[in-house]
Design an enzyme around this catalytic site. Structure first.
Site, PDB file in Angstrom:
ATOM      1  N   HIS A 178      -3.124   4.302   1.561  1.00  0.00           N
ATOM      2  CA  HIS A 178      -2.167   3.387   2.172  1.00  0.00           C
ATOM      3  C   HIS A 178      -1.006   4.177   2.747  1.00  0.00           C
ATOM      4  O   HIS A 178      -0.197   4.731   2.013  1.00  0.00           O
ATOM      5  CB  HIS A 178      -1.674   2.396   1.123  1.00  0.00           C
ATOM      6  CG  HIS A 178      -0.728   1.363   1.655  1.00  0.00           C
ATOM      7  ND1 HIS A 178      -0.933   0.712   2.857  1.00  0.00           N
ATOM      8  CD2 HIS A 178       0.432   0.850   1.158  1.00  0.00           C
ATOM      9  CE1 HIS A 178       0.051  -0.146   3.064  1.00  0.00           C
ATOM     10  NE2 HIS A 178       0.885  -0.077   2.052  1.00  0.00           N
ATOM     11  N   SER A 237       4.267  -0.159   5.740  1.00  0.00           N
ATOM     12  CA  SER A 237       3.683  -1.404   5.241  1.00  0.00           C
ATOM     13  C   SER A 237       4.552  -2.602   5.616  1.00  0.00           C
ATOM     14  O   SER A 237       4.762  -2.851   6.801  1.00  0.00           O
ATOM     15  CB  SER A 237       3.492  -1.285   3.726  1.00  0.00           C
ATOM     16  OG  SER A 237       2.665  -2.297   3.243  1.00  0.00           O
ATOM     17  N   ASP A 285      -7.356   2.002   4.908  1.00  0.00           N
ATOM     18  CA  ASP A 285      -6.167   1.552   4.180  1.00  0.00           C
ATOM     19  C   ASP A 285      -6.502   0.284   3.395  1.00  0.00           C
ATOM     20  O   ASP A 285      -6.920  -0.718   3.969  1.00  0.00           O
ATOM     21  CB  ASP A 285      -5.040   1.277   5.177  1.00  0.00           C
ATOM     22  CG  ASP A 285      -3.706   0.988   4.515  1.00  0.00           C
ATOM     23  OD1 ASP A 285      -3.689   0.331   3.460  1.00  0.00           O
ATOM     24  OD2 ASP A 285      -2.678   1.409   5.062  1.00  0.00           O
TER      25      ASP A 285
END
Length: 531
Positions: free
Chosen positions: A498, A244, A471
């Site tokens: 995610h 991320s 996601d």
């Protein structure tokens, strides 16, 4: 003190749950690096004036002093984990001035000629603890080829977790009050109240953390710290796994130190060229998609709290949560479930499909007038401890994004942003109109240290980028764009969660393992099925 269109980035417990199945001290004055026995940088590339930092030798010891929670204390007691503090300059433009320390944790690979080096991990956020993630992840990697060939290393970025100085803005009771506060009033008086609260929070950040710290907590400086870490670990080149927001750290590092990259896995990418408004709206669209996937699954089951018609689930959710705007739900612990907490608890459960049953139970309880389960989900997102204190993650999130991204200071642009977010994520629409209130970054006391741009890194060792089709937090296309910009190979993961690497996808893990071990790129058009 909460924008009607809030950003949500990686929360560390989602990774912990997927991997193992479980859910401020300021340094004063100037300091000198005391590295013990200095060692030369294996890459021979210490910038002038930083030789002492690059040459420091980490003093490894027990991890217990680094634990912030009882849960951490239990896992940090593992004797196979070692922790250390690494010194870095607070301001790289003035390396002889004030210093800070970076908390580092490692699980060492067995002594073997096959050992490659260190695998440095960042879980994202910004604001998530890298040492916490590495501690949990190392337990699942220890028996794998990756765990046998690499030391698994995590670090808390500057200002985060156990690193010092730590970013602190709100104390526990203040954070509780912030979560209770209603910021859905779009009238001029409501906008003024919200912006007053934002300014007060910024003032607390500057007073409790220090403007000199806030000026140097951005990704630009985290990437510099990571190169010091590479040298202190004794690695000539960096092997990195970023999730991320950690992909932004990775791409920033690649721009600053392209020749020092051995291999880089970037999972759940942020598009580095995307302006923050577009990024926010795309994220809202991603959460709406995750909510719709959750709701479709829910409607196939008896007694779904959202009904049995998938076309009506957004309206059903709004009917459940909107009454909390004017009538927060009292809880047994003396707190109340606010509308904002109901939204945040829901969002928390949408990060990982394994949390969907918890969300069903929480919404079923809400329908019956009970809010404890939804509040627990919100508490987990905010990392609220049983004693009412909080981890620094939310404070760090605000501080880092405010120096990483361009500011929105025009109320008209803020209003347009909120409107676009509501259209992208209607399940989060309060029904009270959109507010032009500017968020805390509009009043931040120090300027940004980076701007969105497409990285240009000729000669970079090609990274491996993993992107998941559904996601909710970092949309799929961002991974496509990042792989193209950095000349990397792309793995498409089918699913609604995610991030994916080392999270129970044998297909993804096999590709990532081969890449990390011998730099084998993903096959063309590599696609991994849902798990």
């Amino acid at each position: 003190m909460r924008s009607t269109a809030s950003r949500h980035r990686r929360r560390p417990r989602a990774l912990v749950a997927a991997v193992v199945g479980i859910a401020a001290v300021l340094l004063g004055g100037c300091a000198q690096v005391v590295p013990g026995v200095a060692v030369p940088d294996p890459a021979g590339s210490a910038p002038p004036g930083l030789e002492a930092f690059y040459g420091q030798q980490l003093a490894w010891g027990p991890c217990a002093p680094f634990a912030a929670t009882e849960e951490d204390r239990q896992i940090y007691a593992d004797p196979s984990l070692q922790c250390a503090r690494m010194q870095v300059p607070l301001d790289y433009a003035a390396p002889q001035g004030r210093t800070g320390t970076i908390a580092v944790l490692r699980h060492a690979a067995p002594a073997s000629p096959e050992r490659i080096g260190s695998l440095v991990i960042n879980p994202g956020g910004p604001g998530a603890s890298g040492i916490q993630t590495a501690a949990y992840l190392s337990t699942s990697l220890a028996s794998t080829e990756v765990g046998r060939r690499f030391d698994v290393v995590g670090f808390d970025p500057r200002g985060v977790g156990a690193s010092e100085p730590t970013i602190r803005c709100l104390e526990g009771p203040e954070r509780d009050a912030d979560r209770r506060d209603d910021d859905t009033d779009s009238s001029p008086a409501g906008v003024a109240q919200t912006e007053t609260e934002e300014r007060e929070t910024v003032d607390r950040c500057a007073r409790r953390t220090g403007a000199d710290v806030l000026a140097n907590v951005g990704t630009r400086d985290v990437a510099r710290d990571m190169d010091v870490l590479r040298a202190a670990l004794g690695d000539a080149r960096l092997t990195y796994l970023g999730y991320s927001y950690g992909t932004r750290i990775g791409s920033t590092y690649a721009e600053q130190f392209p020749r020092n990259v051995r291999a880089m896995v970037l999972d759940g990418a942020l598009d580095p060229d995307q302006d923050p408004v577009t990024e926010l709206v795309e994220q809202g669209r991603g959460f709406q998609g995750a909510f719709d996937a959750f709701a479709r699954d829910c409607t196939t089951r008896p007694n779904c709290p959202l009904g049995q018609d998938p076309a009506q689930t957004t309206a059903a959710y709004q009917q459940l949560t909107r009454p909390l705007i004017t009538a927060p739900l009292p809880l047994p612990d003396g707190r109340v479930l606010s509308y904002a907490d109901a939204q945040q608890g829901t969002i928390n459960a949408l990060y990982v499909e394994a949390y969907w049953p918890r969300l069903v139970r929480a919404l079923t309880d809400l329908r019956a007038g009970q809010g404890s389960q939804l509040m627990t989900l919100a508490d987990e997102y905010y990392e609220r401890n049983p004693d009412g204190t909080y981890a620094s993650s939310q404070d760090a999130f605000e501080a880092i994004r405010c120096v990483d991204d361009p500011r929105i200071t025009d109320p008209a642009q803020s209003l347009a942003r909120a409107q676009a977010y509501n259209e992208a994520a209607p399940f989060l629409d309060s029904g009270r109109g959109v507010s032009s209130a500017r968020d805390s970054c509009a009043f931040w006391p120090v300027p940004p240290t980076s701007q969105p741009h497409l990285p240009q890194v000729p000669g970079l060792a090609p990274p491996l980028v993993v992107s998941t089709t559904g996601d909710p937090a970092t949309p799929y296309q961002a991974g496509v764009e990042l792989a193209r910009a950095l000349g990397g190979s792309l793995v498409t993961k089918i699913g609604d969660e995610h991030t994916a690497v080392f999270q129970n996808s044998p297909c993804v893990d096999a590709i990532a393992t081969r890449y990390l071990i011998d730099n084998t790129p993903a096959p063309p058009n590599a696609t991994c099925p849902a798990t």
